[in-house]
Design a protein around this motif. Structure first.
Motif, mmCIF file in Angstrom:
data_model
loop_
_atom_site.group_PDB
_atom_site.id
_atom_site.type_symbol
_atom_site.label_atom_id
_atom_site.label_comp_id
_atom_site.label_asym_id
_atom_site.label_seq_id
_atom_site.Cartn_x
_atom_site.Cartn_y
_atom_site.Cartn_z
ATOM 1 N N PRO A 234 7.629 -17.778 -5.394
ATOM 2 C CA PRO A 234 8.710 -17.022 -4.743
ATOM 3 C C PRO A 234 10.071 -17.447 -5.289
ATOM 4 O O PRO A 234 10.340 -18.627 -5.506
ATOM 5 C CB PRO A 234 8.545 -17.377 -3.270
ATOM 6 C CG PRO A 234 7.097 -17.717 -3.128
ATOM 7 C CD PRO A 234 6.720 -18.395 -4.396
ATOM 8 N N GLY A 235 10.913 -16.495 -5.521
ATOM 9 C CA GLY A 235 12.231 -16.755 -6.068
ATOM 10 C C GLY A 235 12.773 -15.504 -6.709
ATOM 11 O O GLY A 235 12.324 -14.386 -6.433
ATOM 12 N N ALA B 85 7.390 -3.329 -8.389
ATOM 13 C CA ALA B 85 7.095 -4.757 -8.227
ATOM 14 C C ALA B 85 7.425 -5.220 -6.811
ATOM 15 O O ALA B 85 6.679 -6.000 -6.201
ATOM 16 C CB ALA B 85 7.871 -5.568 -9.258
ATOM 17 N N ARG B 86 8.557 -4.741 -6.250
ATOM 18 C CA ARG B 86 8.912 -5.121 -4.873
ATOM 19 C C ARG B 86 7.859 -4.614 -3.887
ATOM 20 O O ARG B 86 7.480 -5.320 -2.942
ATOM 21 C CB ARG B 86 10.278 -4.542 -4.524
ATOM 22 C CG ARG B 86 11.442 -5.082 -5.354
ATOM 23 C CD ARG B 86 12.779 -4.575 -4.822
ATOM 24 N NE ARG B 86 13.869 -4.925 -5.718
ATOM 25 C CZ ARG B 86 14.410 -4.093 -6.597
ATOM 26 N NH1 ARG B 86 13.949 -2.837 -6.678
ATOM 27 N NH2 ARG B 86 15.386 -4.485 -7.374
ATOM 28 N N ALA C 158 -5.601 -5.590 -6.691
ATOM 29 C CA ALA C 158 -6.227 -6.884 -6.427
ATOM 30 C C ALA C 158 -5.439 -7.698 -5.408
ATOM 31 O O ALA C 158 -6.005 -8.315 -4.493
ATOM 32 C CB ALA C 158 -6.365 -7.661 -7.741
ATOM 33 N N ILE C 159 -4.112 -7.701 -5.543
ATOM 34 C CA ILE C 159 -3.282 -8.498 -4.630
ATOM 35 C C ILE C 159 -3.383 -7.967 -3.208
ATOM 36 O O ILE C 159 -3.586 -8.711 -2.244
ATOM 37 C CB ILE C 159 -1.828 -8.505 -5.133
ATOM 38 C CG1 ILE C 159 -1.729 -9.295 -6.451
ATOM 39 C CG2 ILE C 159 -0.901 -9.110 -4.086
ATOM 40 C CD1 ILE C 159 -0.385 -9.174 -7.120
ATOM 41 N N HIS C 160 -3.232 -6.652 -3.043
ATOM 42 C CA HIS C 160 -3.213 -6.094 -1.698
ATOM 43 C C HIS C 160 -4.608 -6.043 -1.076
ATOM 44 O O HIS C 160 -4.734 -6.107 0.155
ATOM 45 C CB HIS C 160 -2.588 -4.696 -1.730
ATOM 46 C CG HIS C 160 -1.103 -4.733 -1.879
ATOM 47 N ND1 HIS C 160 -0.242 -4.904 -0.821
ATOM 48 C CD2 HIS C 160 -0.316 -4.659 -2.980
ATOM 49 C CE1 HIS C 160 1.011 -4.907 -1.243
ATOM 50 N NE2 HIS C 160 0.993 -4.755 -2.575
ATOM 51 N N ASP D 219 7.079 -9.489 -0.284
ATOM 52 C CA ASP D 219 7.410 -10.849 0.172
ATOM 53 C C ASP D 219 8.922 -10.983 0.109
ATOM 54 O O ASP D 219 9.534 -10.820 -0.965
ATOM 55 C CB ASP D 219 6.733 -11.885 -0.727
ATOM 56 C CG ASP D 219 6.851 -13.297 -0.163
ATOM 57 O OD1 ASP D 219 7.787 -13.552 0.630
ATOM 58 O OD2 ASP D 219 6.022 -14.146 -0.534
ATOM 59 N N ASP D 220 9.548 -11.278 1.272
ATOM 60 C CA ASP D 220 11.005 -11.359 1.320
ATOM 61 C C ASP D 220 11.553 -12.499 0.482
ATOM 62 O O ASP D 220 12.754 -12.525 0.171
ATOM 63 C CB ASP D 220 11.485 -11.527 2.776
ATOM 64 C CG ASP D 220 11.165 -10.291 3.607
ATOM 65 O OD1 ASP D 220 10.996 -9.207 2.994
ATOM 66 O OD2 ASP D 220 11.063 -10.414 4.843
#
Length: 410
Positions: free
Chosen positions: A322-323, A275-276, A210-212, A281-282
Motif C-alpha cells: 500500500p502506498g 487499477a483503483r 484473481a484478486i477479487h 484499498d484506500d
C-alpha cells in the motif's frame, strides 16, 4: 606404408566401360572385314593397328578418372594407328578422349587444350603442304581439325554450361535457404508480437479477477462479496471481448481492412481508474504526472509506452505494498522548448510499509519480458528493479526511455 595412406585409382564409370567395349567390338569388326583407312606406312606390320585399338580402348577407361593422362596416351596411340593402317573406331575413340579431357580435366589445363589442338592442326597442315605440295594437302589439315579442335571446343562449351548450371543451382538453393530463414524469423517475430499483445490485453483483467475472487472467498461481508463479484464479471466480460477481437483479427484479417485503433497515452487515466477499481484499498493512491508537453508522438512509441504503463500498473496491483503508485511521462527536450527528445516512462510503487504476506495474484514474469521486447524494437532502454527512497523506503521502479525519431513525428 599404412593401408590408409594408399590411394587406389577409382573404378571406371559404367558409361566409360560401355564406350570402350563398343569401340573394341567395332574395331575388331572393321579389322576382320579388312576395312582400314589407308595402307601401313614405314613398313610397319598391319596387325599393330589392333594394338593401337586396344590401347585406345584403355584410354577410354581413364576419360573421367585421369582424362589428361588418357589424352597423352591417346595422342601417341593415334599416331601409331595412322602409321599402321588406321581404323575408324580408333579415330572415333580418340575424338572422345579429346572431348573428355576438355570436359573433365583440371580446369587450368583443360582451357589450353583447344589452343593446343589449333596449333597442332596448323603444323599438320603446313607439313602436309610441304610434303605433298598439292591443294589436296589442305584436306589433311581439315581432318586433323575435325579430330581435335571440334571435340576440344565442344567439351569446353559443355563444361561452361555445366558449371553455369551448377552455380545457378547453388544460388537457387542459397536463396531458398535464406527465404526459409527469413520465414522462420518472421514467424518467430509474429509469435512474439502475438504473445505480447495477448498478455497485455488479458493479463490485467485476469489479475483483477484473481484478486477479487480471493477477496470474495475470504470476506464474509455480503456487500463486499457482491462488489467483488461485480468487478469479476466486468473484467471477465472485458477480457473475453479482448480475446474475441484478437482471435477475429487473426482469423479474418484482410490486407484491405482498416487497421485496428492502437491504444494512445491519452488512455492512461482510464488505466489508473481501472487499477483503483481493482485494488479497492484506500491506502493505495494512483497518480499521473504527464510532462510530455504539446504535440503528438509516433503511434509505435505511444503504443509501447501505453503497454509499459499498463503492465507496470498490473504488476503494482499484484505485488505492490500500500502506498503511492506514480506514473510519470516526460520528454527530455521539452524543457528547453524544442519539443524534441526521447519519451521517458517511469512507474514507481512501494515495496515496504505494508502487511501483505505475498502477491495478490500469481505472476510468471512474462510482462517484464514483453516490456523489454517492446523497448528493444524501438531501440530504447528499460530498467526495472528496486530502488531506495530518500527516507529509506523501498520502491519498485520501471523506467523506459523510448527514442522519438523526427521522421516518425506526424
Amino acid at each position: 606404408m599404412p593401408a590408409s595412406t594408399l590411394r587406389l585409382p577409382s573404378r571406371p564409370h559404367r558409361d566409360d566401360v560401355l564406350i570402350a567395349a563398343v569401340g573394341l567390338l567395332g574395331g575388331l569388326t572393321l579389322w576382320f572385314l579388312g576395312l582400314s583407312n589407308n595402307p601401313p606406312m614405314l613398313g610397319l606390320p598391319k596387325w599393330l593397328c589392333l594394338v593401337a585399338l586396344g590401347i585406345m580402348c584403355g584410354t577410354e577407361l581413364l576419360r573421367r578418372s585421369a582424362p589428361l593422362t588418357g589424352l597423352a596416351i591417346g595422342t601417341v596411340t593415334i599416331v601409331l594407328d595412322i602409321c599402321t593402317g588406321s581404323l575408324v573406331a580408333t579415330i572415333a575413340m580418340y575424338t572422345d578422349v579429346v572431348y573428355a579431357a576438355a570436359l573433365y580435366g583440371r580446369l587450368s589445363v583443360a582451357r589450353r587444350i583447344p589452343r593446343a589442338c589449333e596449333l597442332v592442326t596448323g603444323i599438320a597442315t603446313l607439313l602436309a603442304l610441304a610434303v605433298i605440295r598439292k591443294p589436296e594437302a589442305l584436306l589433311i589439315g581439315f581432318g586433323v581439325g575435325v579430330l581435335t579442335i571440334a571435340p576440344a571446343w565442344t567439351g569446353i562449351g559443355i563444361r561452361e554450361h555445366r558449371d553455369a548450371a551448377r552455380s545457378a543451382r547453388l544460388e537457387a538453393e542459397r536463396t531458398a535457404l535464406l527465404a526459409e530463414l527469413d520465414r522462420r524469423e518472421a514467424v518467430g517475430a509474429e509469435r512474439a508480437r502475438m504473445a505480447r499483445e495477448l498478455h497485455d490485453m488479458v493479463a490485467g483483467h485476469l489479475s483483477a479477477i484473481a484478486i477479487h475472487s480471493t477477496a470474495a472467498l475470504s470476506i464474509g461481508d455480503p456487500k463486499a462479496s457482491g462488489e467483488a463479484l461485480t468487478v469479476i464479471r466486468e473484467n471477465s466480460v472485458q477480457g473475453l471481448a479482448e480475446m474475441r477481437r484478437l482471435i477475429g483479427l487473426l482469423r479474418h484479417a484482410v490486407p484491405d481492412e482498416e487497421p485496428a485503433a492502437s491504444p494512445r497515452l491519452d488512455g492512461v487515466e482510464a488505466l489508473l481508474a481501472r487499477a483503483r477499481t481493482t485494488v479497492r484499498d484506500d491506502r493505495f493512491t494512483f497518480v499521473l504526472r504527464d510532462g510530455r508537453g504539446p504535440g503528438a508522438l509516433p503511434a509505435p512509441v505511444e503504443l509501447a509506452a501505453y503497454r509499459i504503463v499498463q503492465e507496470s500498473l498490473t504488476n503494482a496491483v499484484k505485488h505492490a505494498a500500500p502506498g503511492e503508485v506514480v506514473v510519470e511521462l516526460s520528454r527530455d527536450g521539452h524543457g528547453g522548448g524544442a519539443g524534441a527528445g526521447p519519451l521517458t516512462v517511469r512507474v514507481t510503487s512501494s515495496l515496504s510499509g505494508g502487511d501483505q504476506a505475498g502477491p495478490r495474484a500469481p505472476g510468471a514474469g512474462a510482462g517484464l519480458v514483453g516490456m523489454r521486447e517492446r523497448v528493444a524494437l524501438l531501440g530504447g532502454a528499460l530498467e526495472a528493479g528496486p530502488v531506495a527512497g530518500t527516507g529509506g523506503e523501498k520502491f519498485w521502479e520501471v523506467r523506459a526511455e523510448l527514442p522519438v525519431e523526427e521522421e516518425w513525428t506526424p
